[in-house]
Structure formats: structure tokens, C-alpha cells
Scaffold this motif. Structure first.
Motif, PDB file in Angstrom:
ATOM      1  N   LEU A  59     -10.554 104.363   9.844  1.00 56.59           N
ATOM      2  CA  LEU A  59      -9.450 104.168  10.785  1.00 56.59           C
ATOM      3  C   LEU A  59      -8.136 104.710  10.239  1.00 56.59           C
ATOM      4  O   LEU A  59      -7.061 104.414  10.765  1.00 56.59           O
ATOM      5  CB  LEU A  59      -9.318 102.673  11.119  1.00 56.59           C
ATOM      6  N   ASN A  63      -3.146 100.945   9.062  1.00 58.12           N
ATOM      7  CA  ASN A  63      -3.366 100.444  10.434  1.00 58.12           C
ATOM      8  C   ASN A  63      -2.671  99.078  10.552  1.00 58.12           C
ATOM      9  O   ASN A  63      -3.006  98.127   9.842  1.00 58.12           O
ATOM     10  CB  ASN A  63      -4.868 100.310  10.702  1.00 58.12           C
ATOM     11  N   ILE A  65      -2.563  96.732  12.867  1.00 59.63           N
ATOM     12  CA  ILE A  65      -3.293  95.557  13.377  1.00 59.63           C
ATOM     13  C   ILE A  65      -4.104  94.909  12.252  1.00 59.63           C
ATOM     14  O   ILE A  65      -4.119  93.685  12.100  1.00 59.63           O
ATOM     15  CB  ILE A  65      -4.243  95.982  14.536  1.00 59.63           C
ATOM     16  N   ALA A 321     -10.570  92.599  13.378  1.00 61.67           N
ATOM     17  CA  ALA A 321      -9.429  93.493  13.630  1.00 61.67           C
ATOM     18  C   ALA A 321      -9.914  94.942  13.679  1.00 61.67           C
ATOM     19  O   ALA A 321      -9.531  95.717  14.574  1.00 61.67           O
ATOM     20  CB  ALA A 321      -8.374  93.303  12.538  1.00 61.67           C
ATOM     21  N   ALA A 322     -10.794  95.303  12.741  1.00 62.23           N
ATOM     22  CA  ALA A 322     -11.311  96.681  12.719  1.00 62.23           C
ATOM     23  C   ALA A 322     -12.170  96.956  13.957  1.00 62.23           C
ATOM     24  O   ALA A 322     -12.047  98.017  14.578  1.00 62.23           O
ATOM     25  CB  ALA A 322     -12.117  96.923  11.438  1.00 62.23           C
ATOM     26  N   SER A 324     -11.927  95.710  16.909  1.00 67.36           N
ATOM     27  CA  SER A 324     -11.115  95.956  18.116  1.00 67.36           C
ATOM     28  C   SER A 324     -10.409  97.317  18.017  1.00 67.36           C
ATOM     29  O   SER A 324     -10.262  98.015  19.031  1.00 67.36           O
ATOM     30  CB  SER A 324     -10.140  94.803  18.382  1.00 67.36           C
ATOM     31  N   GLU A 325     -10.041  97.724  16.824  1.00 69.91           N
ATOM     32  CA  GLU A 325      -9.424  99.043  16.661  1.00 69.91           C
ATOM     33  C   GLU A 325     -10.426 100.171  16.940  1.00 69.91           C
ATOM     34  O   GLU A 325     -10.091 101.185  17.548  1.00 69.91           O
ATOM     35  CB  GLU A 325      -8.837  99.197  15.254  1.00 69.91           C
ATOM     36  N   TYR A 326     -11.659  99.999  16.482  1.00 71.88           N
ATOM     37  CA  TYR A 326     -12.692 101.009  16.771  1.00 71.88           C
ATOM     38  C   TYR A 326     -12.919 101.131  18.275  1.00 71.88           C
ATOM     39  O   TYR A 326     -13.025 102.230  18.826  1.00 71.88           O
ATOM     40  CB  TYR A 326     -14.028 100.635  16.107  1.00 71.88           C
ATOM     41  N   LYS A 328     -10.917 100.466  20.721  1.00 72.59           N
ATOM     42  CA  LYS A 328      -9.777 101.151  21.367  1.00 72.59           C
ATOM     43  C   LYS A 328      -9.846 102.656  21.114  1.00 72.59           C
ATOM     44  O   LYS A 328      -9.653 103.473  22.010  1.00 72.59           O
ATOM     45  CB  LYS A 328      -8.458 100.616  20.776  1.00 72.59           C
ATOM     46  N   LEU A 329     -10.122 102.979  19.869  1.00 70.60           N
ATOM     47  CA  LEU A 329     -10.145 104.393  19.484  1.00 70.60           C
ATOM     48  C   LEU A 329     -11.244 105.153  20.230  1.00 70.60           C
ATOM     49  O   LEU A 329     -11.006 106.246  20.771  1.00 70.60           O
ATOM     50  CB  LEU A 329     -10.361 104.495  17.969  1.00 70.60           C
TER      51      LEU A 329
END
Ligand SMILES: Cc1ncc(COP(=O)(O)O)c(C=O)c1O
Length: 462
Positions: A59, A63, A65, A321-322, A324-326, A328-329
Motif C-alpha cells: 500500500l 498510509n 489510515i 485498516a489495510a 479497507s485500504e485494499y 478502496k484501492l
């Protein structure tokens, strides 16, 4: 020697550097900062990170978040013994269940990929008594500890074996390496002999408990199997009652385009191990995921395994957290687009540089295999050169790139092209321009043949 250099020297004098003669651990670069796809040294020089550090910073760096989640967890509950439940772990399990392949329902949490594989080994051996043998492959890396090194195929195992730091009962199967097929065959006429041979091997060996595989071989070559490979392996494992363990420490977390690489072939392993990208490398976490079939054994039997830092709240809090970031990405479409661009650019490099023998990979996970002669496929270096002190051609190329502001890992005869998934097409172009120039070092020493590079991923892609 400047004051800063002296300080680094003092540091290396008092620490063991990893995987190296200690004399070579003398002046590592001091990295002060990293953001996005760049890292910065103490002099302010920037380096594009084209290997996501050790193929883990998926990521990118800084980051917000994930950092915020860690800060909050540190203030709330930085540690509690693994015998208690903690909220970070509850959230991590929920997040994992939302991305794990169906059927992998039960998890054990540690702090590294090696430990994730150690836990897998215990699950296998405790649940499969009297079978105990593990089949691995030569082109593999599964961890640094005694067991991890024992089922590692690459030269790091040789050192462990010489020192008797190894476990018994590991056998090595032929690699699924189309560019250098161990059977001397070509796909598809080969009938995927590297997979079918496993049936013969299991039956002749006896007492085989599990096969451990990297779905796409990572450090040792980014070897993408043909589409038939894993369905064949799954069938063989089912018919012979052998567990299939997928080591997704490196291939997990959208590195290959899917959450987990085994999804490319719709094959569910009995055990899946992962780490690295699980937290985007912001905290150290290892995960061993098991199907009900494997997990069920331990309902009435002792799962005799654990660590002080199992379910460590700070490690765990970065997982949701990771995830949810993945999500989104991936929803933004950027990784899919940039992966296609990267592939195209790597093929163009192969058109320009005769030292590239093979281009292969998938998603953001690529290898340029460097050779002296495209026709004979003679490499510049052999495995043994890695630790013998012979200079590696790939290290020379990666060293030149580093001088020019691009960090790229190299392993024996391949360059590791694995940038963070947040990389843009424009950043890829910048990175490729540096590699383009660095490859001239290899070109100067090739035996010219005038034939094009091989593109293994063209015919092995699922
Ligand atoms: C496929 C694979 N398995 C296991 C490991 C070991 O993970 P760790 O270094 O987190 O212990 C690695 C590390 O690179 C890996 O690539």
C-alpha cells in the motif's frame, strides 16, 4: 568518515546484518523517511521503491489510515496476552473473513511469514500422524527458521543443512519453471508433467502429509504456473489424502491482481499462510488459515502451539485498516490499470535489451530474468554465486538503478519488479526509464543472438 557514517558503522559493528557475511554489513543506507512509492535517505536523496521493500509494502509508505489505527491501538491497548480476546483481533478476523477464499475459516496469528509456515507445519504434522513428509520445490523460500529453511529450496537451505539446522522428512519436487523446464519439455505438449509427477512422487515416497507451494514462486523467479497446474495438484492431493499448503506470504494481498493468488485457478488449499501485505507491512503479522477439515482435528486434540506475541493487538489492528485500504484501492481500478501498463513497459524493455532472457509475472509481480545468451539461455550466474562472493550481474544492474534513484531487489538471475499497488502509470514510466539505462550494463556483456526474449507469462497465464 563523517559523523553520520561513524554512527552507522557503530550500529553495524554491534548488530548482525541479515543473510550476509558480516564484513559486508558495513555501510547500509540510512533511510529517514518514506512516502507513497518513494523513500528518502539522510541526505534527502529520493529512491523510487520498485520492489515494495521486500515485496510487502503493497500500500506504499505513510498510509494515514493504517498509521492512525496503530496510534489509536497503542493508546488503547498495546498488549494483552493471547489467552484473552482483544478488540483488534475481533476486527482483524472480521476483515480477514471478508477477503479470504471461501472455506478457509479458522486463523492463527503470529508475527511473520516464517512463523505462519511453522504453525502450518505443526497443523500438518499433528493432524496427519503417522504421515509426516512434506514435499516442497527447489525454487522456493518458506522462511528463516529451522523448519522454514528445511522446506526452502533455494541456497539458504544449504547453509542450514550444513549446520544441521534442519528438520527431517522434506522432499523436493520438480519446479514449474517453463523457461527452464526440469523435464526439458514445452507447454502445452508437456501435459504439465511437473504437476502429474507429484502423484508418482507421493505414492513412491509414502508417509507424505503435505505439499507446500508458493502459488506464484516469489523470490526465486516469479514463476507463474500454467492454468492446469493447480487444479491437477488439488486433484492429486485429494486422491492421495495429502494436504495442500499455499504459502501466500508474498503472493497474497492483491500482489498478483487477486486478493490471494490461488483464486486465479479457483483452487482452495487446505492451509493458506500469509504475512507481509496483510498489514501493508506497517506492523508484523503472520496468518495461518485453515479449512474446517484441518481445523476440526484440533477440536478434541491439543493445538500445541503459541507465542507471547500471538494475536498482538498492535500487529492485529493494522489488518482491518489495510483490508479497507485494499478494497478502496481495488475499487478505484488503479492497480488493474497500472499492472497492464507495467506489463507492456516490461515487454518493451525486453525488445530493447538483449540481456533479458525471459519476462514473466502477473499483476504487480514480475521478473526480468537476465541471461548471457538468449539462444542457449546461459545465465550470468548460478545459484551458488549468491553466497560465494562472485559478483552477480543482477546486483550490478540493481546497484546502478539505486545510484540513479530506484530501489529494485535482485535475486541470483532475476530482477524483482514489484512496486506498491498504489503506483501510477507516470511513476512506472519514471522507474522504467532508470531500469532501461541500468540494463545496458547487462547488454555490454551478452553474446548477441538477435533472437527475441521469451515471454513466459504469455503462455502460462491463467
Ligand atoms: C513465500 C514466502 N514465505 C515465507 C517467507 C518468510 O516470511 P518472513 O520473512 O516474514 O518470515 C517469505 C519471505 O520473503 C516468503 O517470500
Amino acid at each position: 568518515m563523517s559523523k553520520a557514517e561513524k554512527k552507522i558503522r557503530e550500529f553495524t559493528d554491534h548488530t548482525f546484518g541479515t543473510w550476509n557475511r558480516q564484513k559486508a554489513w558495513s555501510t547500509p543506507l540510512l533511510i529517514k523517511d518514506a512516502e507513497g512509492v518513494y523513500m528518502y535517505d539522510d541526505k534527502g536523496k529520493s529512491y523510487m521503491d520498485f520492489s515494495s521493500q521486500l515485496m510487502c509494502s503493497n500500500l506504499g509508505h505513510k498510509n494515514k489510515i493504517i498509521i492512525e489505527a496503530i496510534k489509536q491501538q497503542a493508546e488503547k491497548l498495546p498488549y494483552i496476552a493471547p489467552g484473552f480476546a482483544n478488540e483488534a483481533s475481533l476486527a482483524a478476523v472480521d476483515a480477514l473473513r471478508s477477503v479470504m477464499p471461501e472455506g478457509l475459516n479458522k486463523f492463527f496469528f503470529s508475527t511473520s511469514g516464517t512463523e505462519a509456515n511453522e504453525a502450518a507445519l505443526k497443523m500438518v504434522r499433528l493432524s496427519k500422524i503417522p504421515a509426516y513428509k512434506i514435499i516442497s520445490r527447489y525454487h522456493s523460500y518458506h522462511g528463516a527458521t529451522v523448519a522454514g529453511a528445511a522446506f526452502t529450496g533455494d541456497p539458504r537451505r544449504w547453509f542450514a543443512e550444513q549446520a544441521r539446522c534442519t528438520v527431517q522428512g522434506v522432499r523436493f519436487a520438480p519446479d514449474c519453471y517453463c523457461y527452464r523446464c526440469p523435464f526439458g519439455k514445452e507447454y502445452p505438449e508437456c501435459n504439465i508433467q511437473c504437476a502429474t509427477y507429484l502423484d508418482y512422487m507421493i505414492k513412491e515416497e509414502g508417509n507424505v502429509a503435505a505439499i507446500i507451494v508458493e502459488p506464484v514462486v516469489g523470490t526465486n523467479g516469479r514463476l507463474v504456473p500454467p492454468p492446469e497446474y493447480f487444479p491437477i495438484l488439488r486433484k492429486i492431493c485429494d486422491e492421495t489424502d495429502v494436504l495442500l499448503v499455499a504459502d501466500e506470504v508474498m503472493t497474497g494481498w492483491f500482489r498478483t491482481g487477486k486478493a490471494f493468488a490461488m483464486e486465479h485457478w479457483n483452487v482452495t488449499p487446505d492451509i493458506l499462510t500469509t504475512a507481509k501485505g496483510a498489514t501493508g507491512a506497517y506492523t508484523p503479522a503472520g496468518i495461518t488459515a485453515a479449512t474446517d477439515k484441518v481445523a476440526g482435528f484440533f477440536d478434541e486434540e491439543v493445538f500445541c502451539h503459541g507465542h507471547t506475541y500471538a494475536f498482538h493487538p498492535i500487529a492485529m489492528c493494522a489488518i482491518p485498516a489495510a483490508v479497507s485500504e485494499y478494497k478502496k484501492l481495488v475499487a478505484s481500478g488503479l492497480p488493474e490499470k497500472s499492472a497492464g501498463h507495467l506489463e507492456k513497459k516490461l515487454y518493451e524493455l525486453a525488445d530493447r535489451h538483449e540481456c533479458i532472457g525471459d519476462v514473466r509475472g502477473i499483476g504487480h509481480f514480475w521478473a526480468l530474468e537476465i541471461v548471457k545468451n538468449r539462444k542457449t539461455r546461459e545465465p550470468f550466474n548460478v545459484k551458488a554465486d549468491k553466497f560465494s562472493g562472485v559478483p552477480l550481474m543482477t546486483a550490478k544492474i540493481a546497484g546502478d538503478a539505486m545510484k540513479n534513484g530506484l530501489y529494485m531487489a535482485a535475486w541470483i538471475d532475476t530482477l524483482v519488479i514489484a512496486p506498491p499497488l498504489i503506483i501510477t502509470e507516470q511513476e512506472i514510466d519514471q522507474g522504467i526509464a532508470v531500469i532501461d539505462k541500468a540494463l545496458e550494463i547487462g547488454d555490454r556483456e551478452v553474446e548477441s543472438t538477435g533472437i527475441p526474449a521469451s515471454r513466459s507469462s504469455d503462455f502460462t497465464r491463467a
